[in-house]
Design an enzyme around this catalytic site. Structure first.
Site, PDB file in Angstrom:
ATOM      1  N   ASN A  33       0.688  -1.300  -0.070  1.00 40.87           N
ATOM      2  CA  ASN A  33       0.045   0.030  -0.046  1.00 40.87           C
ATOM      3  C   ASN A  33       0.811   1.388   0.056  1.00 40.87           C
ATOM      4  OD1 ASN A  33      -2.401  -1.567   0.334  1.00 40.87           O
ATOM      5  ND2 ASN A  33      -1.866  -1.795   2.507  1.00 40.87           N
ATOM      6  N   HIS A 120     -14.329  -2.577   6.615  1.00 41.90           N
ATOM      7  CA  HIS A 120     -13.244  -3.116   6.808  1.00 41.90           C
ATOM      8  C   HIS A 120     -13.354  -4.043   8.184  1.00 41.90           C
ATOM      9  CE1 HIS A 120      -9.078  -3.653   8.365  1.00 41.90           C
ATOM     10  NE2 HIS A 120      -8.621  -3.490   7.092  1.00 41.90           N
ATOM     11  N   GLU A 166     -15.800   3.179   3.640  1.00 42.60           N
ATOM     12  CA  GLU A 166     -14.452   3.495   3.531  1.00 42.60           C
ATOM     13  C   GLU A 166     -14.626   4.484   2.102  1.00 42.60           C
ATOM     14  OE1 GLU A 166     -11.941  -0.094   3.097  1.00 42.60           O
ATOM     15  OE2 GLU A 166     -13.421  -1.112   4.339  1.00 42.60           O
ATOM     16  N   SER A 170     -10.651  -1.502   0.160  1.00 39.89           N
ATOM     17  CA  SER A 170      -9.376  -1.900   0.043  1.00 39.89           C
ATOM     18  C   SER A 170      -9.151  -2.843  -0.797  1.00 39.89           C
ATOM     19  CB  SER A 170      -8.724  -2.297   1.368  1.00 39.89           C
ATOM     20  OG  SER A 170      -9.567  -3.404   2.050  1.00 39.89           O
ATOM     21  N   ASP A 195     -13.554   6.318   6.549  1.00 41.85           N
ATOM     22  CA  ASP A 195     -12.135   5.672   6.500  1.00 41.85           C
ATOM     23  C   ASP A 195     -11.400   6.031   5.279  1.00 41.85           C
ATOM     24  OD1 ASP A 195      -9.605   4.117   6.933  1.00 41.85           O
ATOM     25  OD2 ASP A 195     -10.820   2.357   7.791  1.00 41.85           O
ATOM     26  N   HIS A 198      -7.161   4.065   2.361  1.00 39.49           N
ATOM     27  CA  HIS A 198      -6.407   3.927   0.813  1.00 39.49           C
ATOM     28  C   HIS A 198      -6.694   5.156  -0.155  1.00 39.49           C
ATOM     29  CE1 HIS A 198      -5.563  -0.203   1.592  1.00 39.49           C
ATOM     30  NE2 HIS A 198      -6.512  -0.345   2.313  1.00 39.49           N
ATOM     31  N   LYS A 228       0.348   3.675   4.747  1.00 41.71           N
ATOM     32  CA  LYS A 228       0.091   3.312   3.193  1.00 41.71           C
ATOM     33  C   LYS A 228       0.769   4.288   2.479  1.00 41.71           C
ATOM     34  CE  LYS A 228      -4.067   0.659   4.541  1.00 41.71           C
ATOM     35  NZ  LYS A 228      -3.967   0.743   5.984  1.00 41.71           N
TER      36      LYS A 228
END
Length: 376
Positions: A33, A120, A166, A170, A195, A198, A228
């Site tokens: 990541n 997640h 998110e 992910s 979140d 990413h 990440k």
């Protein structure tokens, strides 16, 4: 001493193609990541040397509420709040612990956590530790989120609603409809928890994330992980001051954990400065992402990607791992992802595009992937 039940479980995992083992780093990076290539960059190496030279400790020595609170933590939190556009920020040891803190602490008894179906695992674990009711809505479906919320109210639910999503998922690499979800949150006096793990560093102005345009709202709480695209480790929870103070006073995974390394806080500060001072890095990353999308379609007929995460759905577990092994043997670090990380029947290759891998290698990888898929 024998542990027959554990051995039986491990044997079953092996038979189903779901056994996991640790692998050393090898081959071209399509698995990490480290989207901006900062983890091994001189930017962070130099920042580490400078921090050590000015006396920044390697270890914290205790929890933040004891003697572990270092000025590097507080400087980072102030700079992060300013960068991400929020009232306050809290630095924690990692994204998993941060989600545990958020969802076990902020939603109260009588509240509802309304979460995306593909949220997640750390959010699920936080919800299990909390006292609020929980309810899923269909992935990336703001209309279903509104319907689920309305149904809960109709059933007598009268507490605070927390909508958990998110920004970039992910394992699928798709983007949450944040504007639509914010409208749902506003209409129902709910809090939107985003979140950004990413998306930080990759999406938004200067890499501030997909929620940057709404992050200053009192009913938005965002989580930016630091391990990440930022190349270090830890996590920053950003939002209203009262929510951050609540976490400091009530979150067990904050109160009873040794503070993150002050040296690591210094590295995250350097990474945030790099985002601001060198926007070319993010532009270069997107050039690589666009190149990967084009080559995936040209060579493999794969399309529809939305981010730096390119899922290649295989379906069954064992063929997925065979395909991953074939790519690894050709020098590409690509991992197979299986249940329970993804739904049953949706095992896949998770191809990650980072600045650690050149465009030429990306092209060759998709050429080899096409040959392996054709031979399967």
């Amino acid at each position: 001493m024998a542990f027959p039940r554990h051995e039986k479980v491990l044997t079953a995992l092996k038979n189903r193609g779901r056994y996991r083992s640790l692998m050393p780093r090898a081959g071209h990076d399509f698995a990490s990541n480290d989207y901006l290539g900062l983890a091994g960059d001189d930017v962070l190496r130099d920042a580490a040397a400078a921090a050590l030279a000015r006396g920044v400790p390697v270890g914290a020595g205790g929890s933040r509420l004891l003697r572990g609170n270092d000025k590097e933590h507080q400087l980072l939190e102030a700079e992060a709040a300013a960068f991400f556009g929020t009232e306050s920020a809290l630095f924690m040891g990692g994204g998993f612990n941060a989600n545990l803190a958020i969802f076990s602490t902020l939603p109260q008894q009588g509240d509802l956590v309304l979460y995306d179906a593909l949220i997640h695992a750390s959010t699920h674990d936080g919800m299990r530790l909390g006292r609020a009711q929980t309810r899923a809505f269909a992935h990336n479906d703001a209309a279903d989120a509104a319907a689920q919320l309305a149904a809960w109210r109709a059933e007598g639910g009268d507490g605070q609603v927390w909508i958990a999503v998110e920004a970039v998922y992910s394992m699928d690499g798709d983007l949450a409809p944040l504007k639509a979800l914010k409208l749902v949150a506003d209409a129902h006096d709910a809090v939107l928890v985003v979140d950004e793990a990413h998306s930080t560093g990759v999406f938004g102005d200067l890499g501030r994330g997909l929620a940057h345009d709404i992050a200053s709202a009192q009913n938005v709480l965002s989580l930016h992980t630091c391990g990440k695209a930022l190349g270090a480790s830890g996590a920053l929870i950003c939002g209203a001051g009262v929510l951050i103070e609540s976490l400091i006073n009530k979150a067990r995974s904050f109160i009873y954990a040794t503070a993150p390394s002050p040296l690591n806080a210094a590295l995250v500060r350097a990474a945030l400065r790099e985002l601001q001072d060198n926007p070319e890095r993010r532009i270069q990353a997107w050039d690589g992402i666009y190149h990967a999308w084009a080559e995936a379609e040209r060579l493999c007929g794969l399309s529809g990607f939305k981010s730096q995460i390119l899922p290649v759905i295989v379906g069954a577990d064992k063929p997925t791992m065979k395909l991953a092994q074939g790519l690894q043997e050709r020098g590409y670090d690509i991992r197979g992802i299986r249940p329970p990380t993804v739904p049953r029947g949706a095992s896949r290759l998770r191809i990650s595009i980072t600045l650690n891998t050149s465009g030429e290698v990306v092209t060759q990888m998709f050429s080899d992937l096409a040959k392996l898929r054709g031979a399967a």
